[in-house]
Every structure is written in C-alpha cells, then in structure tokens.
Design a protein around this motif. Structure first.
Motif, PDB file in Angstrom:
ATOM      1  N   ALA A 198       0.879  -1.097  -0.072  1.00 28.00           N
ATOM      2  CA  ALA A 198      -0.112  -0.021   0.258  1.00 28.00           C
ATOM      3  C   ALA A 198       1.110   1.809  -0.133  1.00 28.00           C
ATOM      4  CB  ALA A 198      -1.021  -0.306   1.568  1.00 28.00           C
ATOM      5  N   SER A 199       2.085   1.818   0.466  1.00 26.88           N
ATOM      6  CA  SER A 199       3.096   2.618   0.752  1.00 26.88           C
ATOM      7  C   SER A 199       3.452   2.574  -0.287  1.00 26.88           C
ATOM      8  CB  SER A 199       3.855   2.203   1.868  1.00 26.88           C
ATOM      9  OG  SER A 199       4.511   1.426   1.678  1.00 26.88           O
ATOM     10  N   GLU A 200       3.008   1.984  -1.590  1.00 29.80           N
ATOM     11  CA  GLU A 200       4.416   1.833  -2.875  1.00 29.80           C
ATOM     12  C   GLU A 200       3.719   1.981  -3.370  1.00 29.80           C
ATOM     13  OE1 GLU A 200       7.957   1.815  -3.215  1.00 29.80           O
ATOM     14  OE2 GLU A 200       7.380   2.444  -1.237  1.00 29.80           O
ATOM     15  N   PHE A 201       2.016   1.809  -3.186  1.00 27.86           N
ATOM     16  CA  PHE A 201       1.081   2.115  -4.662  1.00 27.86           C
ATOM     17  C   PHE A 201       1.441   3.248  -5.368  1.00 27.86           C
ATOM     18  CE2 PHE A 201      -2.813   0.229  -2.197  1.00 27.86           C
ATOM     19  CZ  PHE A 201      -2.430  -1.223  -2.669  1.00 27.86           C
ATOM     20  N   SER A 202       1.284   2.968  -7.024  1.00 31.20           N
ATOM     21  CA  SER A 202       2.055   3.818  -7.896  1.00 31.20           C
ATOM     22  C   SER A 202       1.159   5.587  -7.403  1.00 31.20           C
ATOM     23  CB  SER A 202       1.589   3.262  -8.823  1.00 31.20           C
ATOM     24  OG  SER A 202       0.217   3.458  -9.746  1.00 31.20           O
ATOM     25  N   TRP A 203       0.039   5.322  -6.836  1.00 32.28           N
ATOM     26  CA  TRP A 203      -0.608   7.059  -6.876  1.00 32.28           C
ATOM     27  C   TRP A 203       0.398   7.686  -5.711  1.00 32.28           C
ATOM     28  CZ3 TRP A 203      -3.097   8.445  -2.409  1.00 32.28           C
ATOM     29  CH2 TRP A 203      -2.766   7.585  -1.482  1.00 32.28           C
ATOM     30  N   ARG A 204       0.403   6.654  -4.578  1.00 22.61           N
ATOM     31  CA  ARG A 204       0.873   7.965  -3.899  1.00 22.61           C
ATOM     32  C   ARG A 204       2.954   8.372  -4.121  1.00 22.61           C
ATOM     33  NH1 ARG A 204      -1.198   6.451   1.109  1.00 22.61           N
ATOM     34  NH2 ARG A 204      -2.518   4.592   0.840  1.00 22.61           N
ATOM     35  N   ILE A 205       3.394   7.380  -4.744  1.00 24.77           N
ATOM     36  CA  ILE A 205       4.438   7.921  -6.096  1.00 24.77           C
ATOM     37  C   ILE A 205       4.184   8.462  -7.077  1.00 24.77           C
ATOM     38  CG2 ILE A 205       6.562   6.947  -6.957  1.00 24.77           C
ATOM     39  CD1 ILE A 205       6.464   5.594  -4.035  1.00 24.77           C
TER      40      ILE A 205
END
Length: 354
Positions: free
Chosen positions: A16-23
């Motif tokens: 979850a912490s590396e979801f593309s939208w977060r990046i």
C-alpha cells in the motif's frame, strides 16, 4: 470465455505504501518544489509500480475467472459476481467492484472479459508520462517532451482522471507553438476541438450563417436567444483556431469559429449569472452586457478567455461579409453597454457609416 495464464510466476502483491498513485504524488510535490531530478526518478518509479500492479490485478482476476464453473456463468458482471461470491473469491470481487464503481458497466460493455483485457493493458501510467514531459519541456528538451506528451495521449484510456486528457492536449498544442511547428500546432488544436460536438456541427453552423446573412438589426438579440452551446473546456482552443483561420483569410471558418466562441462564452456566463440571480433572464444583448458588468469575477473570466475580442471580431467578419445592419447593431450594443471603456471605444470605431 477463456483466460490464458499470465505468468507461471505469481506476481508480487503491491504494498500500500508503494502504490503508484502515492509515488506519483511524491513526484508531483518534487516537481512543484523545482526538484526536477527527484521528480523524474519518482515518476519513473510510479510507472514501474503501476506495471507491477497491473500484473498483480490481472493475475488475481485470471486465476479467479479461469475455473469452468465461473466460465459457465458467461461474461455478464452480475452473473459472474454471483458465482465468485459462492466461491469466496473476495479479492477478485473487490477488484471488479472497484473498477465498476469508478467507471460503470458501460465502460466495459457489461463484460468481465472486457474488464480483464483492460486491466491487462493497464500497465502504463499516462499521468506519469505527462509529468515527465513537463520536466523535459522546462529543461528545454522540446522534442523529448512532446514524445512523452504523445505517449500520455495515446494511453488516455488509462487516465485515473479522464479530463486530464485536455491538459495533455493543451500542453501538446502549446509546445508545438513554442517549437514553431505550425501544422502540428493546428493539428493539436483540432484534436482538442474534436471533443467539442459544436465545432463540426453543420446544422448549427448553417443556422448561424442564416441568422447573420438575414442582415437584420433584431437578429443580434435573436442570435443569443436562439443559440446555446456550453463547452468551456475547449474555448481557448477554439479562440486559437479562430485566429489561425482569420490570419489565413479563411473567412467562413473564421466567422463560424468566432461565432462559436461568442456563443459558448455567452452560454457559460449566462449560466453562471443565472445560478446567482434566479430572477435574471435574457431579454436583449445590451441588457446582458450591462448585467455582466455587475460581477468582477465574471469580468475577469471574460478577459482571460478573450470574450470581447471574440465578439468584436465575429461582428467585424459579419460586416466584411456585407451584413452591415447586423454588425452595426452588434457594435452599437457593445458601445452602449460593454463593460469597460476600451471595448466600448473599440466597438464604436467598428461601426460602418453608410
């Protein structure tokens, strides 16, 4: 319905912490802080993560939908979901419902097969390509920037926010202009206007010319009473293409484009004012102009979107077409009631004395 195995190796479950939208959000923050090197690295990481997410989602759906009992249900979402519930395929159900909630059944032709094919192809990240293109543009690498914009445009079906397409298209148009590629610039504007159903509406175009060619003073008021067309997202592109036609002396195309600018901007302004003043109704063009002058934010919008330039150029082209009664009344109304002395004087100077 059959689903081929995507890979013999089980893809890694996204964190979850590396979801593309977060990046990508991190990349956007870096971009806004002028940290372009970090921004481009994060945008590329977001693209990699989006690809991994696509592989994982396809694997989940492919695995859940491959058994014979599921395939017998057909492709209809409701039928397939019923079978998946019986089999406790909760992860696949969650994925299907996520995309149904975002886009609806029609996007996938009410077919789970269509959705699975779309998920498999969803290994691109157009928003990330667009951000990378903007960085290259800032750094003066226009050709590379344009390639990334084009890559984002081609992948428009996978935009998280579909309307972001217009930002991409406008960036392509502006970059074409900066590069001095006039033909590409015009093509980019036409591409934007392909989403405006009014631009190629021959019925509307013929009706506009009939009103103008009747050459009657009263048709100025009728013009804005008869026509409504709200497509503000393309208004800037419409004004730019109108200027191109005008500069090339393509008088018919220019007249219709400036007429449409006038109609679309009028419609937007009229709607905005009507929402604030429920008693307001259109009576005459002159009264409308006076009403506009009561709202500072509307006036600012008019200046930003070349509303008065469009209207005056439209009337000027009508005059050059020989429709002097119509154009003179248009200019007279603007002289009497247009917000701002500058536009009043401009209109006065356009009146033909005969």
């Amino acid at each position: 319905m059959s689903f081929a195995a995507y890979s013999q190796i089980v893809p890694k479950r996204p964190v979850a912490s590396e979801f593309s939208w977060r990046i990508l959000q991190q990349a956007q923050v870096a971009f806004e802080n002028n940290d372009y090197s970090n921004s481009i690295n994060l945008a590329n990481k977001a693209k990699e993560n989006r690809k991994a997410e696509s592989e994982w989602e396809f694997y989940i759906l492919d695995t859940a939908l491959s058994p014979l009992a599921v395939r017998r249900a057909g492709t209809d979402f409701d039928d397939v979901l019923d079978v998946l519930k019986e089999r406790d395929e909760n992860e696949a159900i969650s994925l299907i419902n996520k995309y149904l909630n975002l886009y609806g059944k029609d996007r996938f032709k009410n077919s789970v097969t269509e959705m699975v094919a779309w998920v498999k192809e969803k290994n691109v990240y157009p928003e990330a390509d667009y951000l990378i293109g903007k960085i290259y543009q800032i750094e003066g690498e226009y050709e590379t920037a344009y390639r990334f914009f084009e890559k984002a445009r081609v992948s428009k079906n996978f935009l998280d926010i579909p309307d972001e397409l217009f930002n991409i298209l406008f960036s392509m148009a502006e970059l074409s202009r900066l590069m001095g590629k006039e033909e590409l610039y015009e093509q980019s504007l036409i591409l934007i206007l392909s989403y405006d159903t009014n631009f190629n509406n021959t019925v509307l175009k013929n009706a506009v010319f009939r009103i103008v060619d009747a050459n009657k003073k009263e048709n100025v008021n009728r013009f804005f009473s008869l026509f409504r067309a709200d497509s503000v997202v393309s208004l800037d592109a419409l004004y730019r293409i109108a200027e191109i036609y005008h500069d090339r002396n393509e008088t018919n195309n220019a007249l219709y484009a400036f007429a449409l600018c006038s109609i679309e901007s009028f419609t937007h302004i009229f709607t905005s004012i009507s929402e604030r003043d429920t008693d307001f109704s259109y009576t005459t063009f002159s009264d409308f102009l006076e009403k506009v002058g009561e709202y500072d934010d509307v006036l600012a919008w008019c200046e930003e979107n070349h509303v008065w330039e469009s209207m005056i150029t439209f009337a000027q082209l009508c005059s050059e077409r020989g429709c002097v009664e119509f154009s003179n009344q248009f200019f007279l109304d603007m002289y009497k009631s247009a917000p701002g002395k500058y536009w009043q004087v401009e209109a006065l100077n356009k009146i033909v004395k005969y």
